[in-house]
Design an enzyme around this catalytic site. Structure first.
Site, mmCIF file in Angstrom:
data_model
loop_
_atom_site.group_PDB
_atom_site.id
_atom_site.type_symbol
_atom_site.label_atom_id
_atom_site.label_comp_id
_atom_site.label_asym_id
_atom_site.label_seq_id
_atom_site.Cartn_x
_atom_site.Cartn_y
_atom_site.Cartn_z
ATOM 1 N N ASP B 6 19.198 49.902 -39.694
ATOM 2 C CA ASP B 6 19.211 49.401 -40.916
ATOM 3 C C ASP B 6 19.337 47.905 -40.910
ATOM 4 O O ASP B 6 19.609 47.375 -39.932
ATOM 5 C CB ASP B 6 20.656 49.990 -41.661
ATOM 6 C CG ASP B 6 21.010 49.452 -43.017
ATOM 7 O OD1 ASP B 6 19.866 49.301 -43.772
ATOM 8 O OD2 ASP B 6 22.274 49.188 -43.173
ATOM 9 N N ASP B 8 20.755 45.297 -43.689
ATOM 10 C CA ASP B 8 22.026 45.081 -44.387
ATOM 11 C C ASP B 8 23.170 45.517 -43.658
ATOM 12 O O ASP B 8 23.436 46.638 -43.852
ATOM 13 C CB ASP B 8 21.805 44.859 -46.203
ATOM 14 C CG ASP B 8 20.970 44.487 -46.691
ATOM 15 O OD1 ASP B 8 20.727 43.152 -46.271
ATOM 16 O OD2 ASP B 8 20.102 44.928 -47.436
ATOM 17 N N ASP B 133 25.172 51.428 -42.230
ATOM 18 C CA ASP B 133 26.556 51.187 -42.692
ATOM 19 C C ASP B 133 26.827 51.937 -43.727
ATOM 20 O O ASP B 133 28.187 52.025 -44.083
ATOM 21 C CB ASP B 133 27.089 49.786 -43.047
ATOM 22 C CG ASP B 133 26.149 49.275 -44.163
ATOM 23 O OD1 ASP B 133 24.832 49.602 -44.148
ATOM 24 O OD2 ASP B 133 26.730 48.797 -45.219
#
Lengths: 173, 173
Positions: B6, B8, B133
């Site tokens: 990922d 961000d 996240d």
């Protein structure tokens, strides 16, 4: 089923745009029929080939593309029965990313952002069907690969071929 | 192995940027420690929440993000051993698409366009590991999901957790 649909030459008439821009720039009257089995840049005099290759890197190339005939209607129908994703190998052209998102907002607003994919390699997609005009995208896809006819791929015969959106409707609806 | 990373909060410090912009705009001194278990917008007075929620829709938000500590070095090492893809749920923010591509060109130029993915749902990815996240991205992923610690997810305990890039190096190198 999970279906992945390519954009250029499947939903959007990129090939036609290359010809149109070429004809305008050089005052020519090239047609799709003149180009069968080749890329547009391969159908023009050598001194003009780089100009055609550069189209896709120019701002404003992707946004005005015309939708491929019947694509909007058939995709809307397919969506009632299948999980539809649009998967475009757009990362090669950073200028195209926003334009492709905006283009989808105009012509395929019923495909939400969750189901839109801008990527490179397509063999990372996990699903049942991939409809694409490029055999190298179908090559390592684990599901059913369908080659959507475009002037450049008419001599390709290693994949299940689909010529039009109504034909796809007949197979998948 | 095929690894999806990922962007961000895994490669780029989006959370820190939200705090920084908030502090500048309102003359505050909010810190990550103040926000544990919450999104940044949940840590500010109600009248300012929309302003924080709007950050990600603004031009210029994503391009200046700072890389997460040690991420560049460890991803470069991982790439020697694994097939690495970057997979960001960026389609929600059309303004972010070009900025994310340019950001990767600056900090992760060794990840080629073929291995960059901007998408929505991540469960369409076919591979071995997803580091993210957001637990909702890990939820339907068929491989090994690793939750990368971010202030907002510290109370989440349904997934294998990784706190830092050196920790990931220890697990996957």
């Amino acid at each position: 089923m999970i279906l992945y649909l390519d954009m250029d030459e499947v939903l959007a008439d990129t090939y036609g745009a290359h010809i149109e821009i070429y004809n305008e720039e050089f005052g020519e009257s090239l047609t799709k029929e003149d180009c069968m089995g080749r890329e547009v840049w391969q159908c023009v005099p050598q001194a003009r080939q780089q100009s055609v290759k550069d189209h896709a890197r120019q701002d404003g190339f992707f946004r005005p593309l015309k939708p491929i005939e019947d694509s909007i209607r058939v995709v809307r129908e397919l969506q009632k029965k299948h999980e539809i994703y649009i998967a475009s190998a757009a990362m090669q052209f950073p200028n195209s990313l926003r334009e492709k998102s905006d283009w989808l907002d105009e012509y395929f607003p019923f495909i939400p952002w969750q189901n839109r994919i801008l990527l490179g390699h397509k063999h990372i997609l996990d699903g049942d069907v991939l409809i694409d005009d490029r055999s190298y995208n179908l090559k390592n896809f684990k599901g059913r690969g369908m080659l959507f006819t475009s002037p450049h791929n008419v001599h390709e015969n290693h994949y299940e071929r689909v010529n039009t959106w109504p034909e796809i409707a007949g197979l998948l609806l």
